[in-house]
Write an enzyme that holds these catalytic residues in place. Structure first.
Site, PDB file in Angstrom:
ATOM      1  N   ALA A   1     136.640  -5.779  69.622  1.00 11.15           N
ATOM      2  CA  ALA A   1     135.340  -6.431  69.874  1.00 11.15           C
ATOM      3  C   ALA A   1     134.710  -6.322  70.747  1.00 11.15           C
ATOM      4  O   ALA A   1     134.829  -5.856  71.941  1.00 11.15           O
ATOM      5  CB  ALA A   1     136.020  -7.846  69.569  1.00 11.15           C
ATOM      6  N   THR A   2     133.396  -6.062  70.573  1.00 10.84           N
ATOM      7  CA  THR A   2     132.406  -5.871  71.703  1.00 10.84           C
ATOM      8  C   THR A   2     131.021  -6.865  71.451  1.00 10.84           C
ATOM      9  O   THR A   2     130.858  -7.204  70.300  1.00 10.84           O
ATOM     10  CB  THR A   2     131.916  -4.334  71.543  1.00 10.84           C
ATOM     11  N   THR A   3     130.046  -7.035  71.955  1.00  4.72           N
ATOM     12  CA  THR A   3     129.469  -7.410  73.226  1.00  4.72           C
ATOM     13  C   THR A   3     129.587  -8.776  73.442  1.00  4.72           C
ATOM     14  O   THR A   3     128.852  -9.485  72.491  1.00  4.72           O
ATOM     15  CB  THR A   3     128.436  -6.404  73.414  1.00  4.72           C
TER      16      THR A   3
END
Length: 278
Positions: free
Chosen positions: A55-57
């Protein structure tokens, strides 16, 4: 449950106000940090760490009377898009929010365990933890995940909330070892955070109201998605918008998609017009 249908004595005996300590004593195998990541490597290039969705940002910024936290919706597994609709921002309790970046599955479990930890404390003690106390508890949970982090399953959360004692919004960042750092004004974490932070530096200003802070958060994620392939921008075709939440004296509030849509459309229109002038 015993044969008689009664709860075991351990569940009825007075003890620590920490749910994590209770779980560690009676069912330690359920803690995220005690799980076995078979086949992983330190680099995460092969095995579970390399295949687990990431998971990003996440971004957070303070405004006049509170704090806003926002996260994009994309999860990646290597070069593949694992999910376009993952949620990375959660209410920690009534007056705080936690966002996760890194190994998605471990991060979601960590966020849920943190929610239980705060709820358990409130029920046992009859009062809310201070915002500093909540931030410290999250650092302790993160430190317990260090064995998995050493195998490549790293989780780096971002925590923010409304401080009832000071009457302001505050932001806390972490490193994989559980180190806790208070941030001023705004911050971001995740693979696209370097671009999001650059955007926040230009867009944030003192005295923002909630609506303007939401717009700044969405624009920072848009800028991150423009340069980081692991960060998903607003999807106007599938109508998938970022998860955006505000925390004020009135509590945690997730901004509805119906309110985000005009913000995103105005941003896209402004960028399109800017591009046409070049």
């Amino acid at each position: 449950m015993s044969a008689s249908g009664r709860l075991p004595d351990a569940f009825l005996r007075p003890g620590s106000s920490s749910f994590v300590e209770f779980l560690g004593e009676h069912a330690p195998e359920l803690l995220p940090g005690r799980r076995q990541a078979h086949g992983t490597t330190a680099s995460g290039g092969t095995g579970a760490a390399g295949l687990a969705p990431h998971a990003t940002t996440i971004v957070a910024l303070v405004f006049e009377g509170g704090v806003v936290m926002a996260g994009d919706r994309r999860a990646t597994a290597g070069s593949m898009i694992a999910s376009r609709e993952i949620e990375k921002v959660f209410p920690a309790d009534e007056y705080s929010a936690v966002g996760i970046s890194g190994s998605a599955g471990i991060g979601v479990d960590l966020a849920r365990l943190f929610q239980l930890e705060l709820e358990h404390y409130e029920k046992i003690e009859g009062s809310l933890l201070s915002l500093d106390g909540k931030a410290n508890r999250l650092g302790t949970l993160l430190r317990a995940n260090l064995p998995l982090a050493m195998q490549g399953l790293v989780v780096v959360p971002l925590f923010a909330g409304y401080d009832l004692d000071r009457g302001v919004g505050r932001i806390f960042s972490y490193d994989p070892t559980g180190g806790r750092y208070e941030e001023r004004d705004h911050h971001g974490t995740g693979s696209g955070s370097i671009f999001a932070r650059g955007s926040l530096k230009k867009l944030w200003k003192p005295g923002l109201v909630a609506h303007d802070a939401v717009r700044v958060a969405v624009e920072a994620l848009y800028d991150a998605a423009d340069d980081d392939s692991a960060t998903g921008g607003p999807d106007t075709v599938r109508r998938i918008w970022p998860v955006v939440a505000t925390v004020t004296a009135d509590g945690y509030h997730r901004v509805p998609d119906a309110e985000l849509e005009p913000v995103v459309e105005a941003l896209v229109a402004a960028r399109r017009e800017e591009g046409a002038r070049r």
